[in-house]
Write an enzyme that holds these catalytic residues in place. Structure first.
Site, PDB file in Angstrom:
ATOM      1  N   LYS A 203       0.873  -1.176   0.000  1.00  0.00           N
ATOM      2  CA  LYS A 203       0.000   0.000   0.000  1.00  0.00           C
ATOM      3  C   LYS A 203       0.911   1.228   0.000  1.00  0.00           C
ATOM      4  O   LYS A 203       1.855   1.289   0.787  1.00  0.00           O
ATOM      5  CB  LYS A 203      -0.871  -0.027   1.260  1.00  0.00           C
ATOM      6  CG  LYS A 203      -1.778   1.166   1.387  1.00  0.00           C
ATOM      7  CD  LYS A 203      -3.037   0.936   0.605  1.00  0.00           C
ATOM      8  CE  LYS A 203      -3.895   2.183   0.520  1.00  0.00           C
ATOM      9  NZ  LYS A 203      -4.824   2.138  -0.604  1.00  0.00           N
ATOM     10  N   ARG A 293      22.969  -2.980  10.294  1.00  0.00           N
ATOM     11  CA  ARG A 293      24.276  -2.314  10.419  1.00  0.00           C
ATOM     12  C   ARG A 293      24.106  -1.052  11.248  1.00  0.00           C
ATOM     13  O   ARG A 293      22.997  -0.690  11.606  1.00  0.00           O
ATOM     14  CB  ARG A 293      24.772  -1.934   9.022  1.00  0.00           C
ATOM     15  CG  ARG A 293      23.697  -1.120   8.298  1.00  0.00           C
ATOM     16  CD  ARG A 293      24.142  -0.537   7.003  1.00  0.00           C
ATOM     17  NE  ARG A 293      23.020  -0.059   6.214  1.00  0.00           N
ATOM     18  CZ  ARG A 293      22.396   1.101   6.369  1.00  0.00           C
ATOM     19  NH1 ARG A 293      22.772   1.924   7.328  1.00  0.00           N
ATOM     20  NH2 ARG A 293      21.380   1.451   5.603  1.00  0.00           N
ATOM     21  N   ARG A 339      22.388  16.261   7.860  1.00  0.00           N
ATOM     22  CA  ARG A 339      23.418  15.641   7.022  1.00  0.00           C
ATOM     23  C   ARG A 339      23.981  16.704   6.087  1.00  0.00           C
ATOM     24  O   ARG A 339      23.247  17.240   5.249  1.00  0.00           O
ATOM     25  CB  ARG A 339      22.820  14.523   6.176  1.00  0.00           C
ATOM     26  CG  ARG A 339      22.310  13.362   6.973  1.00  0.00           C
ATOM     27  CD  ARG A 339      21.980  12.227   6.034  1.00  0.00           C
ATOM     28  NE  ARG A 339      21.352  11.124   6.738  1.00  0.00           N
ATOM     29  CZ  ARG A 339      21.272   9.884   6.265  1.00  0.00           C
ATOM     30  NH1 ARG A 339      21.781   9.612   5.070  1.00  0.00           N
ATOM     31  NH2 ARG A 339      20.679   8.938   6.963  1.00  0.00           N
TER      32      ARG A 339
HETATM   33  P1  ADP Z   1      15.467   1.737   1.033  1.00  0.00           P
HETATM   34  O1  ADP Z   1      15.889   0.383   1.467  1.00  0.00           O
HETATM   35  O2  ADP Z   1      15.810   2.036  -0.381  1.00  0.00           O
HETATM   36  O3  ADP Z   1      15.870   2.826   2.003  1.00  0.00           O
HETATM   37  P2  ADP Z   1      12.766   1.682   2.221  1.00  0.00           P
HETATM   38  O4  ADP Z   1      11.881   0.515   2.085  1.00  0.00           O
HETATM   39  O5  ADP Z   1      13.444   1.880   3.545  1.00  0.00           O
HETATM   40  O6  ADP Z   1      13.852   1.677   1.034  1.00  0.00           O
HETATM   41  O7  ADP Z   1      11.971   3.012   1.875  1.00  0.00           O
HETATM   42  C1  ADP Z   1      12.627   4.259   1.788  1.00  0.00           C
HETATM   43  C2  ADP Z   1      11.622   5.388   1.853  1.00  0.00           C
HETATM   44  O8  ADP Z   1      10.652   5.257   0.780  1.00  0.00           O
HETATM   45  C3  ADP Z   1      10.771   5.416   3.119  1.00  0.00           C
HETATM   46  O9  ADP Z   1      11.425   6.077   4.186  1.00  0.00           O
HETATM   47  C4  ADP Z   1       9.564   6.174   2.626  1.00  0.00           C
HETATM   48  O10 ADP Z   1       9.864   7.550   2.527  1.00  0.00           O
HETATM   49  C5  ADP Z   1       9.370   5.656   1.210  1.00  0.00           C
HETATM   50  N1  ADP Z   1       8.439   4.484   1.202  1.00  0.00           N
HETATM   51  C6  ADP Z   1       8.767   3.174   1.269  1.00  0.00           C
HETATM   52  N2  ADP Z   1       7.648   2.389   1.293  1.00  0.00           N
HETATM   53  C7  ADP Z   1       6.591   3.211   1.237  1.00  0.00           C
HETATM   54  C8  ADP Z   1       5.140   3.024   1.244  1.00  0.00           C
HETATM   55  N3  ADP Z   1       4.600   1.810   1.328  1.00  0.00           N
HETATM   56  N4  ADP Z   1       4.362   4.125   1.199  1.00  0.00           N
HETATM   57  C9  ADP Z   1       4.896   5.366   1.132  1.00  0.00           C
HETATM   58  N5  ADP Z   1       6.218   5.602   1.119  1.00  0.00           N
HETATM   59  C10 ADP Z   1       7.078   4.558   1.174  1.00  0.00           C
END
Ligand code: ADP
Length: 453
Positions: A203, A293, A339
């Site tokens: 979602k 990590r 950052r």
């Molecule tokens: P990565 O491993 O590339 O960091 P993540 O799964 O941690 O990827 O997601 C990174 C960012 O993408 C999240 O912090 C959020 O901002 C956005 N994001 C990821 N999944 C969703 C989702 N289901 N709905 C809205 N935004 C998302």
């Protein structure tokens, strides 16, 4: 078991951070470097430094064989991978252990499970950690099944690569017409970039915050959580500002999710430092992924708890029992991290080059983690992060005020840095009142709300 010497398979600010932790623990440190970093002043802080290869990451910081040769040549008995590069590479962790050295991190098995976002979500669901609704396994390539899966979740959905990372391998799909093209494009990107074509659907949340929980687990079945960080200020899915505690979330709600995280880590036999990332919307936490990590933003937690997370990581790898119990952990005051990247504030384009003037800010409640000094060259080959400014105060207002003071004092010449962007965010009433969602920064930039000189 106690280590004599730790080799640091990384560069820049995190390499210096790990060198400092080694010194605190009475351990010797070996820094490796590429030709592009040779001669950098931070390398002098280590007991030894070894140039292991050419300037690109694949010729140096990503070259596991060269790193192992350096470890052997310098008599290192453990390798700390930092973040990025080989830090979440289970094959490398296995090679380190096969060479008779200790990998400072979780087991290769735990890294494999958590490195695959589909497997990670399954492991979390099994421990009753709430997850973002979505497909439970990999998405089938069958067109009808795909459409049915997206409909069951409800649009908008986000296609994500199981092996994705660094904000890459994600596409938002708002209607069935875009589904096939987006799935195929993400699959192709995933195959090329992550060597794993598996994708899944989630979602797409329209106004979530990114809230993450820090954990530490030892080899003896003990695990603790150390509060949360709000990392919602992002650009291209990459974090720009992180802070804690998260504004306006009831402590009982954070506590409940923290306890779930600890239970899940115990269930999977996790060890070392880790971060469980959640999206938080309408009072509900939903797990997205785990990082196995140390993270860039770990100083926020160090500032709030007084615990040296890198030293803890090393002590855990030595086989020690966690010296801290959950009841010892208290979060006090407020901390925020900016950052500092070598990039243009508005366009976000990288700006490598030589730093001809550098002044780091200081004063009460200000910490600067950086490897940069006057004369440092910022090579074009790596991540653009060059410094982290962390400000701590008794409350958020004091932390923000100290951060504004620190950024005003900071001087960098010779390269462009994103200080003006941080300053614009810190004076934006929407950010100051908060809380920001993950779309806050992109939206402000798209609306050209920030003017920076
Ligand atoms: P990565 O491993 O590339 O960091 P993540 O799964 O941690 O990827 O997601 C990174 C960012 O993408 C999240 O912090 C959020 O901002 C956005 N994001 C990821 N999944 C969703 C989702 N289901 N709905 C809205 N935004 C998302």
């Amino acid at each position: 078991m106690s280590f004599g010497t730790v080799l640091i398979a990384n560069r820049g600010e995190i390499a210096l951070r790990i060198i400092r932790a080694c010194r605190q623990l009475g351990l010797k440190s070996v820094a490796i470097c590429s030709k592009a970093d040779q001669g950098a002043s931070y390398l002098d802080a280590a007991d030894h430094s070894v140039c292991i290869g050419g300037p690109t990451a694949s010729e140096s910081y990503m070259d596991g064989s060269a790193i192992l040769m350096a470890a052997e040549a310098t008599g290192a008995d453990a390798i700390h991978p930092g973040y990025g590069f080989l830090s979440e590479n289970a094959d490398f962790a296995e090679r380190v252990e096969a060479a008779g050295l200790v990998f400072i991190g979780p087991t290769a098995g735990a890294m494999r499970t958590m490195g695959d976002k589909i497997a990670a979500k399954a492991a979390m669901r099994a421990s009753a950690v709430p997850c973002v609704p979505g497909t439970e396994g990999a998405l089938s390539n069958d067109a009808e099944a795909m459409v049915a899966a997206a409909e069951a979740i409800g649009y908008p959905v986000i296609v994500k690569a199981a092996g994705g990372g660094g904000g890459r391998g994600m596409r938002v799909v708002r209607s069935v017409n875009e589904l096939d093209v987006s799935v195929q494009a993400t699959r192709e990107e995933a195959r090329r970039t992550f060597n794993n074509p598996e994708v899944y659907l989630e979602k797409f949340l329209e106004k979530p915050r990114h809230i993450e929980i820090q954990v530490l687990c030892d080899h003896h079945g003990n695990a603790v959580w150390l509060g949360e960080r709000d990392c919602s200020v992002q650009r291209r899915h990459q974090k720009v500002i992180e802070e804690g505690p998260a504004l306006g979330i009831p402590r009982e709600a954070i506590g409940a999710v923290g306890e779930r995280c600890v239970a899940a880590c115990k269930a999977i036999g996790y060890r070392g430092a880790g971060t469980l990332e959640f999206l938080y919307e309408d009072g509900v936490f939903a797990f997205i992924e785990m990082n196995t990590r140390i993270q860039v933003e770990h100083p926020v937690t160090e500032a709030l708890t007084g615990i040296d997370l890198v030293a803890e990581q090393i002590q855990i790898a030595q086989g020690n029992e966690l010296s801290i119990h959950q009841s010892d952990i208290t979060v006090s005051g407020h901390a925020i991290e900016c950052r500092i990247n070598a990039e243009h504030s508005l366009e976000g384009l990288p700006s490598p080059g030589t730093v001809v003037n550098w002044h780091s800010p200081g004063g009460p409640g200000v910490r600067v983690d950086t490897h940069v000094a006057r004369g440092t060259t910022v090579p074009p080959y790596y991540d653009s992060l060059i410094a982290k400014v962390i400000a701590t105060g008794r409350d958020r207002a004091e932390a923000l005020s100290r951060m504004r003071g620190a950024l005003a004092e900071m001087r960098v010449a010779g390269i462009e840095v994103n200080i003006a962007l941080h300053q614009a965010i810190l004076r934006d009433p929407a950010f100051v009142t908060g809380p920001a969602t993950i779309h806050y920064l992109e939206k402000a930039l798209a609306e050209k709300r920030f003017t920076v000189s």
